[in-house]
Design a protein around this motif. Structure first.
Motif, PDB file in Angstrom:
ATOM      1  N   LYS A  66       0.840  -1.207   0.000  1.00 26.87           N
ATOM      2  CA  LYS A  66       0.000   0.000   0.000  1.00 26.87           C
ATOM      3  C   LYS A  66       0.872   1.253   0.000  1.00 26.87           C
ATOM      4  O   LYS A  66       0.580   2.224  -0.691  1.00 26.87           O
ATOM      5  N   ALA A  67       1.933   1.217   0.798  1.00 30.57           N
ATOM      6  CA  ALA A  67       2.804   2.392   0.933  1.00 30.57           C
ATOM      7  C   ALA A  67       3.559   2.708  -0.350  1.00 30.57           C
ATOM      8  O   ALA A  67       3.787   3.878  -0.669  1.00 30.57           O
ATOM      9  N   ASP A 104      17.914  -1.024  -1.162  1.00 28.12           N
ATOM     10  CA  ASP A 104      18.245  -2.436  -1.341  1.00 28.12           C
ATOM     11  C   ASP A 104      17.018  -3.314  -1.580  1.00 28.12           C
ATOM     12  O   ASP A 104      17.144  -4.516  -1.783  1.00 28.12           O
ATOM     13  N   GLY A 105      15.836  -2.734  -1.521  1.00 27.80           N
ATOM     14  CA  GLY A 105      14.616  -3.507  -1.742  1.00 27.80           C
ATOM     15  C   GLY A 105      14.195  -4.348  -0.554  1.00 27.80           C
ATOM     16  O   GLY A 105      13.281  -5.169  -0.653  1.00 27.80           O
ATOM     17  N   VAL A 106      14.840  -4.144   0.582  1.00 30.06           N
ATOM     18  CA  VAL A 106      14.531  -4.887   1.804  1.00 30.06           C
ATOM     19  C   VAL A 106      13.902  -3.926   2.806  1.00 30.06           C
ATOM     20  O   VAL A 106      14.457  -2.865   3.090  1.00 30.06           O
ATOM     21  N   VAL A 107      12.743  -4.289   3.330  1.00 27.91           N
ATOM     22  CA  VAL A 107      12.056  -3.430   4.305  1.00 27.91           C
ATOM     23  C   VAL A 107      12.482  -3.857   5.704  1.00 27.91           C
ATOM     24  O   VAL A 107      12.022  -4.864   6.232  1.00 27.91           O
ATOM     25  N   GLY A 108      13.398  -3.078   6.261  1.00 27.31           N
ATOM     26  CA  GLY A 108      13.881  -3.294   7.623  1.00 27.31           C
ATOM     27  C   GLY A 108      13.469  -2.128   8.502  1.00 27.31           C
ATOM     28  O   GLY A 108      12.570  -1.353   8.156  1.00 27.31           O
ATOM     29  N   LEU A 109      14.138  -1.968   9.624  1.00 27.91           N
ATOM     30  CA  LEU A 109      13.767  -0.964  10.624  1.00 27.91           C
ATOM     31  C   LEU A 109      13.626   0.447  10.041  1.00 27.91           C
ATOM     32  O   LEU A 109      12.609   1.104  10.236  1.00 27.91           O
ATOM     33  N   ASN A 110      14.628   0.933   9.312  1.00 23.46           N
ATOM     34  CA  ASN A 110      14.579   2.317   8.808  1.00 23.46           C
ATOM     35  C   ASN A 110      13.473   2.519   7.785  1.00 23.46           C
ATOM     36  O   ASN A 110      12.803   3.561   7.777  1.00 23.46           O
ATOM     37  N   THR A 111      13.258   1.535   6.929  1.00 19.86           N
ATOM     38  CA  THR A 111      12.185   1.660   5.935  1.00 19.86           C
ATOM     39  C   THR A 111      10.832   1.599   6.634  1.00 19.86           C
ATOM     40  O   THR A 111       9.916   2.356   6.287  1.00 19.86           O
ATOM     41  N   TRP A 112      10.698   0.723   7.632  1.00 15.43           N
ATOM     42  CA  TRP A 112       9.439   0.679   8.393  1.00 15.43           C
ATOM     43  C   TRP A 112       9.154   2.034   9.028  1.00 15.43           C
ATOM     44  O   TRP A 112       8.016   2.516   8.994  1.00 15.43           O
ATOM     45  N   LYS A 113      10.163   2.640   9.621  1.00 16.07           N
ATOM     46  CA  LYS A 113       9.966   3.931  10.284  1.00 16.07           C
ATOM     47  C   LYS A 113       9.472   4.982   9.288  1.00 16.07           C
ATOM     48  O   LYS A 113       8.591   5.782   9.621  1.00 16.07           O
ATOM     49  N   LYS A 114      10.028   4.990   8.076  1.00 18.89           N
ATOM     50  CA  LYS A 114       9.563   5.948   7.058  1.00 18.89           C
ATOM     51  C   LYS A 114       8.137   5.642   6.640  1.00 18.89           C
ATOM     52  O   LYS A 114       7.305   6.548   6.531  1.00 18.89           O
ATOM     53  N   ILE A 115       7.848   4.378   6.400  1.00 16.77           N
ATOM     54  CA  ILE A 115       6.495   3.991   5.966  1.00 16.77           C
ATOM     55  C   ILE A 115       5.469   4.377   7.029  1.00 16.77           C
ATOM     56  O   ILE A 115       4.383   4.869   6.695  1.00 16.77           O
ATOM     57  N   LEU A 116       5.816   4.192   8.299  1.00 18.12           N
ATOM     58  CA  LEU A 116       4.866   4.449   9.387  1.00 18.12           C
ATOM     59  C   LEU A 116       4.890   5.878   9.885  1.00 18.12           C
ATOM     60  O   LEU A 116       4.078   6.270  10.723  1.00 18.12           O
ATOM     61  N   GLY A 117       5.839   6.664   9.412  1.00 19.06           N
ATOM     62  CA  GLY A 117       5.900   8.073   9.825  1.00 19.06           C
ATOM     63  C   GLY A 117       6.367   8.274  11.250  1.00 19.06           C
ATOM     64  O   GLY A 117       5.912   9.183  11.935  1.00 19.06           O
ATOM     65  N   VAL A 118       7.290   7.442  11.702  1.00 21.43           N
ATOM     66  CA  VAL A 118       7.820   7.594  13.069  1.00 21.43           C
ATOM     67  C   VAL A 118       9.293   7.906  13.041  1.00 21.43           C
ATOM     68  O   VAL A 118       9.963   7.710  12.073  1.00 21.43           O
ATOM     69  N   SER A 155       7.783  -6.857  -8.625  1.00 26.40           N
ATOM     70  CA  SER A 155       7.204  -5.510  -8.711  1.00 26.40           C
ATOM     71  C   SER A 155       7.243  -4.816  -7.353  1.00 26.40           C
ATOM     72  O   SER A 155       7.497  -3.611  -7.274  1.00 26.40           O
ATOM     73  N   THR A 156       7.021  -5.570  -6.292  1.00 22.83           N
ATOM     74  CA  THR A 156       7.095  -4.975  -4.944  1.00 22.83           C
ATOM     75  C   THR A 156       8.532  -4.568  -4.651  1.00 22.83           C
ATOM     76  O   THR A 156       8.777  -3.467  -4.140  1.00 22.83           O
ATOM     77  N   LYS A 157       9.482  -5.420  -4.969  1.00 24.76           N
ATOM     78  CA  LYS A 157      10.896  -5.095  -4.719  1.00 24.76           C
ATOM     79  C   LYS A 157      11.303  -3.831  -5.468  1.00 24.76           C
ATOM     80  O   LYS A 157      11.933  -2.942  -4.888  1.00 24.76           O
ATOM     81  N   LYS A 158      10.932  -3.718  -6.736  1.00 24.64           N
ATOM     82  CA  LYS A 158      11.280  -2.531  -7.524  1.00 24.64           C
ATOM     83  C   LYS A 158      10.647  -1.271  -6.930  1.00 24.64           C
ATOM     84  O   LYS A 158      11.274  -0.217  -6.852  1.00 24.64           O
ATOM     85  N   ALA A 159       9.390  -1.397  -6.511  1.00 25.07           N
ATOM     86  CA  ALA A 159       8.698  -0.248  -5.922  1.00 25.07           C
ATOM     87  C   ALA A 159       9.324   0.141  -4.583  1.00 25.07           C
ATOM     88  O   ALA A 159       9.418   1.325  -4.250  1.00 25.07           O
ATOM     89  N   VAL A 160       9.758  -0.838  -3.800  1.00 24.04           N
ATOM     90  CA  VAL A 160      10.419  -0.562  -2.520  1.00 24.04           C
ATOM     91  C   VAL A 160      11.742   0.160  -2.769  1.00 24.04           C
ATOM     92  O   VAL A 160      12.067   1.139  -2.088  1.00 24.04           O
ATOM     93  N   ILE A 161      12.498  -0.280  -3.767  1.00 23.67           N
ATOM     94  CA  ILE A 161      13.768   0.382  -4.098  1.00 23.67           C
ATOM     95  C   ILE A 161      13.519   1.836  -4.489  1.00 23.67           C
ATOM     96  O   ILE A 161      14.224   2.745  -4.021  1.00 23.67           O
ATOM     97  N   ALA A 162      12.513   2.072  -5.308  1.00 23.90           N
ATOM     98  CA  ALA A 162      12.184   3.451  -5.710  1.00 23.90           C
ATOM     99  C   ALA A 162      11.770   4.279  -4.484  1.00 23.90           C
ATOM    100  O   ALA A 162      12.178   5.440  -4.341  1.00 23.90           O
ATOM    101  N   TYR A 163      10.974   3.707  -3.610  1.00 18.50           N
ATOM    102  CA  TYR A 163      10.532   4.387  -2.382  1.00 18.50           C
ATOM    103  C   TYR A 163      11.739   4.730  -1.513  1.00 18.50           C
ATOM    104  O   TYR A 163      11.856   5.838  -0.995  1.00 18.50           O
ATOM    105  N   GLN A 164      12.649   3.769  -1.339  1.00 15.65           N
ATOM    106  CA  GLN A 164      13.828   3.989  -0.508  1.00 15.65           C
ATOM    107  C   GLN A 164      14.711   5.095  -1.083  1.00 15.65           C
ATOM    108  O   GLN A 164      15.221   5.937  -0.336  1.00 15.65           O
ATOM    109  N   LYS A 165      14.876   5.126  -2.392  1.00 16.76           N
ATOM    110  CA  LYS A 165      15.661   6.191  -3.028  1.00 16.76           C
ATOM    111  C   LYS A 165      15.017   7.548  -2.771  1.00 16.76           C
ATOM    112  O   LYS A 165      15.685   8.517  -2.414  1.00 16.76           O
ATOM    113  N   LYS A 166      13.707   7.603  -2.950  1.00 18.49           N
ATOM    114  CA  LYS A 166      12.957   8.853  -2.768  1.00 18.49           C
ATOM    115  C   LYS A 166      13.073   9.368  -1.334  1.00 18.49           C
ATOM    116  O   LYS A 166      13.137  10.580  -1.098  1.00 18.49           O
ATOM    117  N   LYS A 167      13.130   8.453  -0.367  1.00 13.96           N
ATOM    118  CA  LYS A 167      13.182   8.831   1.050  1.00 13.96           C
ATOM    119  C   LYS A 167      14.597   8.942   1.600  1.00 13.96           C
ATOM    120  O   LYS A 167      14.790   9.189   2.788  1.00 13.96           O
TER     121      LYS A 167
END
Length: 148
Positions: free
Chosen positions: A104-105, A134-148, A117-129
């Protein structure tokens, strides 16, 4: 009154004893001072995104033993986020509910499966943020997705 090894003995001092700074007498017949009852501590504001994430993590088998899905990002959330890594995996993928939040994010089809497709979208999201892309949703990516 002076403590005396478990017993108590009265001690007397002369009115002019040098170590006595002064005397006072309570005003027993004075009007009582009105006190306002203490306000209960305010509950922390619930972060709906964090609460949804906590519920998804619980559905995927993670535990929040102390606070549950309270919507507050704390040490339990950090601990779970470090374990609840979402990445491309072919066999035995267990984070389906968490992957739906990721999808969703990042704006891809929400099916709970972390594919190309999810991996590519995650990589694009991570670059933007400004994260490691790396296409892996870990602690830092979770924090961005959740706004914390």
């Amino acid at each position: 009154v002076v403590a005396n090894g478990g017993a108590v003995a009265k001690k007397k001092y002369a009115l002019n004893y040098a170590r006595i700074a002064g005397y006072g007498r309570p005003k027993y017949d004075a009007e009582p001072v009105a006190t306002t009852p203490a306000k209960p501590a305010a509950k922390p504001k619930v972060n709906a995104a964090v609460q949804a994430w906590q519920k998804a993590a619980i559905a995927d088998g993670y535990k929040f033993p102390k606070y549950g899905a309270d919507g507050d990002w704390g040490q339990e959330c950090i601990s779970v986020a470090q374990k609840a890594i979402c990445k491309k995996q072919i066999i035995g993928y267990k984070n389906k509910n968490l992957t739906k939040i990721v999808q969703k994010a990042v704006g891809v089809k929400v099916d709970g499966l972390f594919g190309n497709s999810t991996k590519k979208a995650v990589i694009a999201y991570q670059k933007k943020k400004g994260l490691t892309a790396d296409g892996v949703v870990g602690l830092n990516t979770w924090k961005k997705i959740l706004g914390v």
